[in-house]
Motif scaffolding. Structure first.
Motif, PDB file in Angstrom:
ATOM      1  N   MET A 241      19.223  56.533  37.194  1.00 30.93           N
ATOM      2  CA  MET A 241      20.191  57.595  37.444  1.00 30.93           C
ATOM      3  C   MET A 241      21.568  56.986  37.705  1.00 30.93           C
ATOM      4  SD  MET A 241      20.239  60.391  40.552  1.00 30.93           S
ATOM      5  CE  MET A 241      19.686  61.890  39.785  1.00 30.93           C
ATOM      6  N   ALA A 242      22.601  57.573  37.100  1.00 32.92           N
ATOM      7  CA  ALA A 242      23.961  57.075  37.269  1.00 32.92           C
ATOM      8  C   ALA A 242      24.443  57.338  38.687  1.00 32.92           C
ATOM      9  CB  ALA A 242      24.884  57.747  36.260  1.00 32.92           C
ATOM     10  N   ASP A 243      25.294  56.445  39.183  1.00 34.41           N
ATOM     11  CA  ASP A 243      25.863  56.630  40.514  1.00 34.41           C
ATOM     12  C   ASP A 243      26.719  57.884  40.544  1.00 34.41           C
ATOM     13  OD1 ASP A 243      24.760  54.327  41.605  1.00 34.41           O
ATOM     14  OD2 ASP A 243      26.435  53.074  40.970  1.00 34.41           O
ATOM     15  N   GLU A 244      26.622  58.629  41.660  1.00 29.33           N
ATOM     16  CA  GLU A 244      27.433  59.837  41.806  1.00 29.33           C
ATOM     17  C   GLU A 244      28.905  59.471  41.954  1.00 29.33           C
ATOM     18  OE1 GLU A 244      27.228  63.973  44.335  1.00 29.33           O
ATOM     19  OE2 GLU A 244      26.903  62.110  45.428  1.00 29.33           O
ATOM     20  N   LEU A 245      29.758  60.257  41.321  1.00 28.73           N
ATOM     21  CA  LEU A 245      31.200  60.041  41.383  1.00 28.73           C
ATOM     22  C   LEU A 245      31.822  61.214  42.124  1.00 28.73           C
ATOM     23  CD1 LEU A 245      33.675  58.389  40.500  1.00 28.73           C
ATOM     24  CD2 LEU A 245      33.614  59.599  38.313  1.00 28.73           C
ATOM     25  N   ILE A 246      32.432  60.921  43.281  1.00 27.51           N
ATOM     26  CA  ILE A 246      33.048  61.959  44.114  1.00 27.51           C
ATOM     27  C   ILE A 246      34.552  61.728  44.146  1.00 27.51           C
ATOM     28  CG2 ILE A 246      33.133  63.048  46.394  1.00 27.51           C
ATOM     29  CD1 ILE A 246      30.308  61.970  46.893  1.00 27.51           C
ATOM     30  N   PHE A 247      35.290  62.792  43.948  1.00 31.64           N
ATOM     31  CA  PHE A 247      36.746  62.758  43.886  1.00 31.64           C
ATOM     32  C   PHE A 247      37.314  63.564  45.039  1.00 31.64           C
ATOM     33  CE2 PHE A 247      40.477  64.910  41.538  1.00 31.64           C
ATOM     34  CZ  PHE A 247      41.396  63.954  41.942  1.00 31.64           C
ATOM     35  N   TYR A 248      38.054  62.886  45.909  1.00 32.21           N
ATOM     36  CA  TYR A 248      38.700  63.535  47.051  1.00 32.21           C
ATOM     37  C   TYR A 248      40.164  63.774  46.689  1.00 32.21           C
ATOM     38  CZ  TYR A 248      34.629  61.523  49.432  1.00 32.21           C
ATOM     39  OH  TYR A 248      33.344  61.165  49.801  1.00 32.21           O
ATOM     40  N   THR A 249      40.606  65.010  46.804  1.00 29.47           N
ATOM     41  CA  THR A 249      41.944  65.314  46.329  1.00 29.47           C
ATOM     42  C   THR A 249      42.508  66.567  46.979  1.00 29.47           C
ATOM     43  OG1 THR A 249      43.276  65.591  44.304  1.00 29.47           O
ATOM     44  CG2 THR A 249      41.156  66.745  44.391  1.00 29.47           C
ATOM     45  N   ASN A 250      43.744  66.837  46.661  1.00 31.23           N
ATOM     46  CA  ASN A 250      44.379  68.116  46.919  1.00 31.23           C
ATOM     47  C   ASN A 250      45.284  68.350  45.710  1.00 31.23           C
ATOM     48  OD1 ASN A 250      46.739  69.888  47.892  1.00 31.23           O
ATOM     49  ND2 ASN A 250      45.289  70.069  49.595  1.00 31.23           N
ATOM     50  N   PRO A 251      45.293  69.551  45.146  1.00 30.47           N
ATOM     51  CA  PRO A 251      46.057  69.779  43.914  1.00 30.47           C
ATOM     52  C   PRO A 251      47.563  69.685  44.094  1.00 30.47           C
ATOM     53  CG  PRO A 251      45.181  71.844  44.746  1.00 30.47           C
ATOM     54  CD  PRO A 251      44.535  70.757  45.546  1.00 30.47           C
ATOM     55  N   MET A 252      48.034  69.632  45.340  1.00 28.21           N
ATOM     56  CA  MET A 252      49.470  69.468  45.597  1.00 28.21           C
ATOM     57  C   MET A 252      49.739  68.043  46.062  1.00 28.21           C
ATOM     58  SD  MET A 252      50.282  73.185  47.368  1.00 28.21           S
ATOM     59  CE  MET A 252      48.824  73.174  48.410  1.00 28.21           C
ATOM     60  N   SER A 253      49.204  67.090  45.334  1.00 33.99           N
ATOM     61  CA  SER A 253      49.315  65.688  45.729  1.00 33.99           C
ATOM     62  C   SER A 253      49.245  64.792  44.501  1.00 33.99           C
ATOM     63  CB  SER A 253      48.173  65.315  46.685  1.00 33.99           C
ATOM     64  OG  SER A 253      46.961  65.181  45.962  1.00 33.99           O
ATOM     65  N   ARG A 254      49.326  63.483  44.747  1.00 32.90           N
ATOM     66  CA  ARG A 254      49.149  62.511  43.668  1.00 32.90           C
ATOM     67  C   ARG A 254      47.732  62.535  43.117  1.00 32.90           C
ATOM     68  NH1 ARG A 254      52.941  60.483  47.053  1.00 32.90           N
ATOM     69  NH2 ARG A 254      54.696  59.314  46.168  1.00 32.90           N
ATOM     70  N   GLY A 255      46.869  63.302  43.743  1.00 33.32           N
ATOM     71  CA  GLY A 255      45.524  63.471  43.203  1.00 33.32           C
ATOM     72  C   GLY A 255      45.536  63.978  41.776  1.00 33.32           C
ATOM     73  N   ARG A 256      46.613  64.615  41.360  1.00 37.17           N
ATOM     74  CA  ARG A 256      46.711  65.088  39.970  1.00 37.17           C
ATOM     75  C   ARG A 256      46.666  63.921  38.976  1.00 37.17           C
ATOM     76  NH1 ARG A 256      48.804  70.339  38.389  1.00 37.17           N
ATOM     77  NH2 ARG A 256      48.644  71.767  40.147  1.00 37.17           N
ATOM     78  N   ILE A 257      47.160  62.772  39.393  1.00 36.92           N
ATOM     79  CA  ILE A 257      47.082  61.599  38.521  1.00 36.92           C
ATOM     80  C   ILE A 257      45.623  61.212  38.301  1.00 36.92           C
ATOM     81  CG2 ILE A 257      47.722  59.182  38.229  1.00 36.92           C
ATOM     82  CD1 ILE A 257      50.089  59.682  40.106  1.00 36.92           C
ATOM     83  N   ALA A 258      44.885  61.104  39.407  1.00 33.99           N
ATOM     84  CA  ALA A 258      43.474  60.715  39.315  1.00 33.99           C
ATOM     85  C   ALA A 258      42.659  61.767  38.580  1.00 33.99           C
ATOM     86  CB  ALA A 258      42.905  60.469  40.704  1.00 33.99           C
ATOM     87  N   ARG A 259      42.988  63.035  38.773  1.00 35.07           N
ATOM     88  CA  ARG A 259      42.278  64.107  38.049  1.00 35.07           C
ATOM     89  C   ARG A 259      42.436  63.921  36.542  1.00 35.07           C
ATOM     90  NH1 ARG A 259      38.860  68.190  39.572  1.00 35.07           N
ATOM     91  NH2 ARG A 259      40.301  69.015  41.145  1.00 35.07           N
ATOM     92  N   TRP A 260      43.665  63.657  36.117  1.00 32.68           N
ATOM     93  CA  TRP A 260      43.903  63.429  34.689  1.00 32.68           C
ATOM     94  C   TRP A 260      43.062  62.249  34.200  1.00 32.68           C
ATOM     95  CZ3 TRP A 260      49.378  61.804  32.499  1.00 32.68           C
ATOM     96  CH2 TRP A 260      49.292  61.664  31.096  1.00 32.68           C
ATOM     97  N   MET A 261      43.046  61.170  34.973  1.00 35.28           N
ATOM     98  CA  MET A 261      42.279  59.995  34.574  1.00 35.28           C
ATOM     99  C   MET A 261      40.786  60.305  34.487  1.00 35.28           C
ATOM    100  SD  MET A 261      42.431  56.898  33.614  1.00 35.28           S
ATOM    101  CE  MET A 261      41.142  55.680  33.296  1.00 35.28           C
ATOM    102  N   LEU A 262      40.286  61.043  35.454  1.00 33.54           N
ATOM    103  CA  LEU A 262      38.871  61.424  35.422  1.00 33.54           C
ATOM    104  C   LEU A 262      38.551  62.255  34.188  1.00 33.54           C
ATOM    105  CD1 LEU A 262      38.457  62.217  39.201  1.00 33.54           C
ATOM    106  CD2 LEU A 262      37.003  60.616  37.927  1.00 33.54           C
ATOM    107  N   GLU A 263      39.431  63.179  33.856  1.00 30.50           N
ATOM    108  CA  GLU A 263      39.197  63.998  32.667  1.00 30.50           C
ATOM    109  C   GLU A 263      39.247  63.154  31.397  1.00 30.50           C
ATOM    110  OE1 GLU A 263      38.279  67.265  32.364  1.00 30.50           O
ATOM    111  OE2 GLU A 263      37.957  67.102  34.518  1.00 30.50           O
ATOM    112  N   GLU A 264      40.072  62.122  31.382  1.00 24.40           N
ATOM    113  CA  GLU A 264      40.114  61.229  30.214  1.00 24.40           C
ATOM    114  C   GLU A 264      38.803  60.471  30.047  1.00 24.40           C
ATOM    115  OE1 GLU A 264      42.265  60.839  27.834  1.00 24.40           O
ATOM    116  OE2 GLU A 264      44.116  61.778  28.566  1.00 24.40           O
ATOM    117  N   THR A 265      38.138  60.129  31.152  1.00 28.50           N
ATOM    118  CA  THR A 265      36.874  59.385  31.029  1.00 28.50           C
ATOM    119  C   THR A 265      35.771  60.249  30.444  1.00 28.50           C
ATOM    120  OG1 THR A 265      35.993  59.935  33.232  1.00 28.50           O
ATOM    121  CG2 THR A 265      37.469  58.004  33.061  1.00 28.50           C
TER     122      THR A 265
END
Length: 206
Positions: free
Chosen positions: A1-25
């Motif tokens: 089983m693949a390791d779980e990937l958890i993303f901690y963020t807030n949509p009004m933050s630099r988390g939008r950068i990581a969200r974009w990167m996650l969607e690219e993967t």
């Protein structure tokens, strides 16, 4: 089983950068929306990021914070997404990603705060002068179609995000090279998905 990937963020933050990167993967991940001054400062989250800031990712037992590091980590963790150059082609990839995390971020933040490096103190600042940073950034996005060469990589997620914010908030100069580059890197399905997800999350986030 693949390791779980958890993303901690807030949509009004630099988390939008990581969200974009996650969607690219293209890999599945679980999102935890954190609140400013609330869950971001909780003991549970401070164990993830002692700074009490987002974004952060937990991938199995590995925790990564700082957007540039998250982008670089995800590109390596999921090579099937082809978001990192081969090792012998990574000079520009690392160079411009960390130029953005260092000189560009510092220069843009100082501009937003109304601080200008005194001419006689420019050598004391890591980025020198704001004009130096803008000229260097223009070189980065003009030499090749993407900052690491002829194809899109994780570095474009990071550099492109900063240029997008800088143009939007007036913390970088509106040069045609920046506008053209931003158009190239954001005209992607993953970016559009990420924006839609975060815009929807803003309706409930604090």
């Amino acid at each position: 089983m693949a390791d779980e990937l958890i993303f901690y963020t807030n949509p009004m933050s630099r988390g939008r950068i990581a969200r974009w990167m996650l969607e690219e993967t293209g890999v599945p991940y679980k999102t935890e929306i954190m609140t400013f001054g609330g869950t971001m400062k909780s003991p549970e989250y401070l164990a993830v990021n002692p700074m009490g800031k987002v974004p952060a990712v937990r991938h199995g037992k590995t925790v990564v914070t700082e957007c540039a590091a998250i982008c670089a980590y995800l590109a390596d963790a999921f090579p099937e997404a082809d978001l990192a150059p081969t090792p012998d082609e990574r000079g520009s990839y690392y160079r411009w990603m960390f130029f953005t995390a260092g000189p560009l971020e510092a220069a843009a933040t100082n501009k937003a705060l109304g601080f200008e490096t005194p001419p006689d103190k420019a050598r004391m600042a890591g980025y020198g002068r704001f004009a130096d940073v803008m000229n260097t950034l223009e070189h980065a996005v003009s030499t090749t179609p993407y900052v690491a060469g002829d194809r899109f990589t994780a570095a474009d997620v990071y550099v492109g995000s900063h240029i997008g914010w800088g143009l939007g908030f007036g913390t970088i100069e509106k040069r045609q090279a920046f506008v053209d580059y931003l158009g190239r890197v954001t005209d992607r399905p993953a970016h559009k998905r990420a924006v839609a997800i975060d815009d929807e999350a803003m309706k409930i986030a604090q």
